[in-house]
Design an enzyme around this catalytic site. Structure first.
Site, PDB file in Angstrom:
ATOM      1  N   CYS A 136      -3.741   6.779  -4.935  1.00 48.00           N
ATOM      2  CA  CYS A 136      -3.249   5.729  -4.726  1.00 48.00           C
ATOM      3  C   CYS A 136      -1.965   5.251  -5.330  1.00 48.00           C
ATOM      4  O   CYS A 136      -1.508   5.267  -6.396  1.00 48.00           O
ATOM      5  CB  CYS A 136      -4.435   4.614  -5.615  1.00 48.00           C
ATOM      6  SG  CYS A 136      -4.253   2.942  -5.304  1.00 48.00           S
ATOM      7  N   GLY A 137      -1.080   4.788  -4.357  1.00 45.99           N
ATOM      8  CA  GLY A 137       0.409   4.569  -4.647  1.00 45.99           C
ATOM      9  C   GLY A 137       0.516   3.247  -5.549  1.00 45.99           C
ATOM     10  O   GLY A 137       1.187   3.510  -6.458  1.00 45.99           O
ATOM     11  N   THR A 138      -0.033   2.240  -5.132  1.00 41.49           N
ATOM     12  CA  THR A 138       0.121   1.080  -5.977  1.00 41.49           C
ATOM     13  C   THR A 138      -0.502   1.332  -7.276  1.00 41.49           C
ATOM     14  O   THR A 138      -0.076   1.044  -8.454  1.00 41.49           O
ATOM     15  CB  THR A 138      -0.294  -0.139  -5.392  1.00 41.49           C
ATOM     16  OG1 THR A 138      -1.956   0.157  -4.847  1.00 41.49           O
ATOM     17  CG2 THR A 138       0.445  -0.521  -4.166  1.00 41.49           C
ATOM     18  N   ASP A 164     -10.794   5.115  -3.355  1.00 39.02           N
ATOM     19  CA  ASP A 164      -9.464   5.686  -2.531  1.00 39.02           C
ATOM     20  C   ASP A 164      -9.734   7.278  -2.657  1.00 39.02           C
ATOM     21  O   ASP A 164      -9.770   7.624  -3.820  1.00 39.02           O
ATOM     22  CB  ASP A 164      -8.346   5.305  -3.346  1.00 39.02           C
ATOM     23  CG  ASP A 164      -6.853   5.313  -2.664  1.00 39.02           C
ATOM     24  OD1 ASP A 164      -6.925   6.559  -1.513  1.00 39.02           O
ATOM     25  OD2 ASP A 164      -5.953   4.552  -2.682  1.00 39.02           O
ATOM     26  N   HIS A 180      -8.758  -4.179  -7.666  1.00 38.74           N
ATOM     27  CA  HIS A 180      -8.658  -2.456  -7.729  1.00 38.74           C
ATOM     28  C   HIS A 180      -9.018  -2.409  -9.265  1.00 38.74           C
ATOM     29  O   HIS A 180      -8.433  -2.711 -10.006  1.00 38.74           O
ATOM     30  CB  HIS A 180      -7.203  -2.132  -7.300  1.00 38.74           C
ATOM     31  CG  HIS A 180      -7.144  -2.158  -5.868  1.00 38.74           C
ATOM     32  ND1 HIS A 180      -6.365  -3.379  -5.475  1.00 38.74           N
ATOM     33  CD2 HIS A 180      -6.712  -1.295  -4.932  1.00 38.74           C
ATOM     34  CE1 HIS A 180      -6.191  -3.305  -4.159  1.00 38.74           C
ATOM     35  NE2 HIS A 180      -6.476  -1.939  -3.837  1.00 38.74           N
ATOM     36  N   CYS A 215       0.954  -1.315  -0.049  1.00 39.69           N
ATOM     37  CA  CYS A 215      -0.054   0.085   0.052  1.00 39.69           C
ATOM     38  C   CYS A 215       0.984   1.112   0.119  1.00 39.69           C
ATOM     39  O   CYS A 215       1.584   1.671   1.159  1.00 39.69           O
ATOM     40  CB  CYS A 215      -0.860   0.146   1.150  1.00 39.69           C
ATOM     41  SG  CYS A 215      -2.022   1.497   1.356  1.00 39.69           S
ATOM     42  N   GLY A 216       0.843   2.149  -1.035  1.00 38.46           N
ATOM     43  CA  GLY A 216       1.494   3.238  -1.150  1.00 38.46           C
ATOM     44  C   GLY A 216       1.350   4.177  -0.186  1.00 38.46           C
ATOM     45  O   GLY A 216       2.268   4.895   0.256  1.00 38.46           O
ATOM     46  N   HIS A 217      -0.018   4.597  -0.054  1.00 42.52           N
ATOM     47  CA  HIS A 217      -0.435   5.611   0.988  1.00 42.52           C
ATOM     48  C   HIS A 217      -0.156   5.155   2.296  1.00 42.52           C
ATOM     49  O   HIS A 217       0.123   6.054   3.116  1.00 42.52           O
ATOM     50  CB  HIS A 217      -1.668   6.093   0.607  1.00 42.52           C
ATOM     51  CG  HIS A 217      -2.752   5.375   1.660  1.00 42.52           C
ATOM     52  ND1 HIS A 217      -3.525   4.347   1.172  1.00 42.52           N
ATOM     53  CD2 HIS A 217      -3.033   5.837   2.701  1.00 42.52           C
ATOM     54  CE1 HIS A 217      -4.361   3.956   2.257  1.00 42.52           C
ATOM     55  NE2 HIS A 217      -4.113   4.684   3.114  1.00 42.52           N
TER      56      HIS A 217
END
EC number: 5.1.1.8
Length: 311
Positions: free
Chosen positions: A236-238, A232, A208, A88-90
């Site tokens: 969304c980082g990913t 989100d 997603h 999870c990026g964020h």
């Protein structure tokens, strides 16, 4: 009475709940093995922390773990209202900001072990965080899926730490006042993908769905439907990583060139990539803000001690 120490933050609008203490010890040598033990033997704790009355469907959890590698600062397992996330990026940005608040991280580059593999995160002097994500790539281009009520939808399948179906060719309006229609549309796409057995590599579940449109102040705006059917609030980082993988595969973004990704809420991440093997190594820059340092209480007499779950 069970007590769970958490730090809440939000990254570009999307909340993260970092769990520091109070969880049972997890078995396993690697973070992926610990995630399996969490899922198989301690899932009630995920429900207690994520579901109402203590949590909500937008919240992403991050369990602080000892690292599996000697040069890592920590490990982390990400989870939400419906299950577990490879990366999870964020949430990684929120993790770094929260650990800095606790005095456990100083500015600089830190390696973090995740179930999807190691990532690095640089805490800048101004509080921003750059995450160097897992290897990302496009698996298939312009895949058709028949979506009941909407017709044929084409999208790319890409990995950015989670599996994404990315759609740019659509008639939807990506504005906050249209979230209900966007949710219906993207949920219908996800159900159609599952019904038609369209997956990521090696049968990976595409959980997603990401829509894109032009944006006046960024290179693109997105709407991302997450696995638990919440959208989100961040870019969304990913998902941004998956987008960069597609842009790179199409020759539309050069290595090192900055891509500004806006969210449905107007928040932004800056991103760029390096080529690595058959894929790319994306970097995502954003900022998290703390919102709570709290202790969750789990009273066994409470009928909703372990969360309110949908039937």
């Amino acid at each position: 009475m069970k007590r769970v120490h958490v730090i809440d933050s939000h990254t570009a609008g999307e909340p993260t709940r970092l769990v520091m203490e109070g969880m049972p010890a997890l078995s396993g040598r690697t973070i992926a093995e610990k995630c399996d033990d969490f899922r198989d033997n301690h899932d009630a704790w995920r429900r207690a922390i994520m579901l109402e009355p203590r949590g909500h469907d937008v919240l992403v959890g991050a369990l602080y773990c000892a690292p599996e590698s000697s040069d890592a600062s920590c490990g982390v397992i990400f989870f939400n209202n419906s299950g577990y996330l490879g990366m999870c990026g964020h949430g990684t940005i929120g993790l770094v900001a929260s650990l800095h608040h606790l005095g456990q991280l100083t500015p600089g580059c830190h390696k973090i072990d995740t179930p999807a593999g190691p990532v690095s995160a640089t805490l800048h002097d101004d509080g921003a965080v750059t995450v160097r994500n897992v290897l990302s790539y496009r698996h298939r281009r312009r895949v058709p899926v028949e979506v009941p009520g909407y017709g044929t939808v084409h999208g790319d399948i890409a990995w950015g730490g989670n599996w994404f179906f990315l759609v740019s060719d659509h008639d939807m309006t990506l504005e906050l006042d249209n979230v209900e229609a966007l949710t219906d549309y993207t949920w219908a796409i996800r159900q159609a993908l599952e019904a038609q057995s369209i997956t990521g590599e090696n049968g990976g579940v595409i959980d997603h769905i990401e829509l894109f449109c032009d944006d006046r102040e960024a290179d693109s705006r997105n709407f991302v439907l997450c696995p638990g059917k919440a959208y989100d609030r961040s870019p969304c980082g990913t998902g941004t990583s998956a987008k960069l993988a597609c842009l790179a595969a199409d020759g539309k973004l050069a290595p090192g060139q900055v891509w500004t990704q806006a969210s449905i809420c107007g928040s932004r991440f800056e991103a760029f990539y390096e080529r690595e093997g058959d894929g790319i190594r994306p970097s995502i820059k954003g900022r998290a803000y703390l919102s709570a340092d709290a202790t969750l209480l789990i009273d066994e007499r409470d009928p909703f001690a372990w969360g309110i779950a949908s039937p």
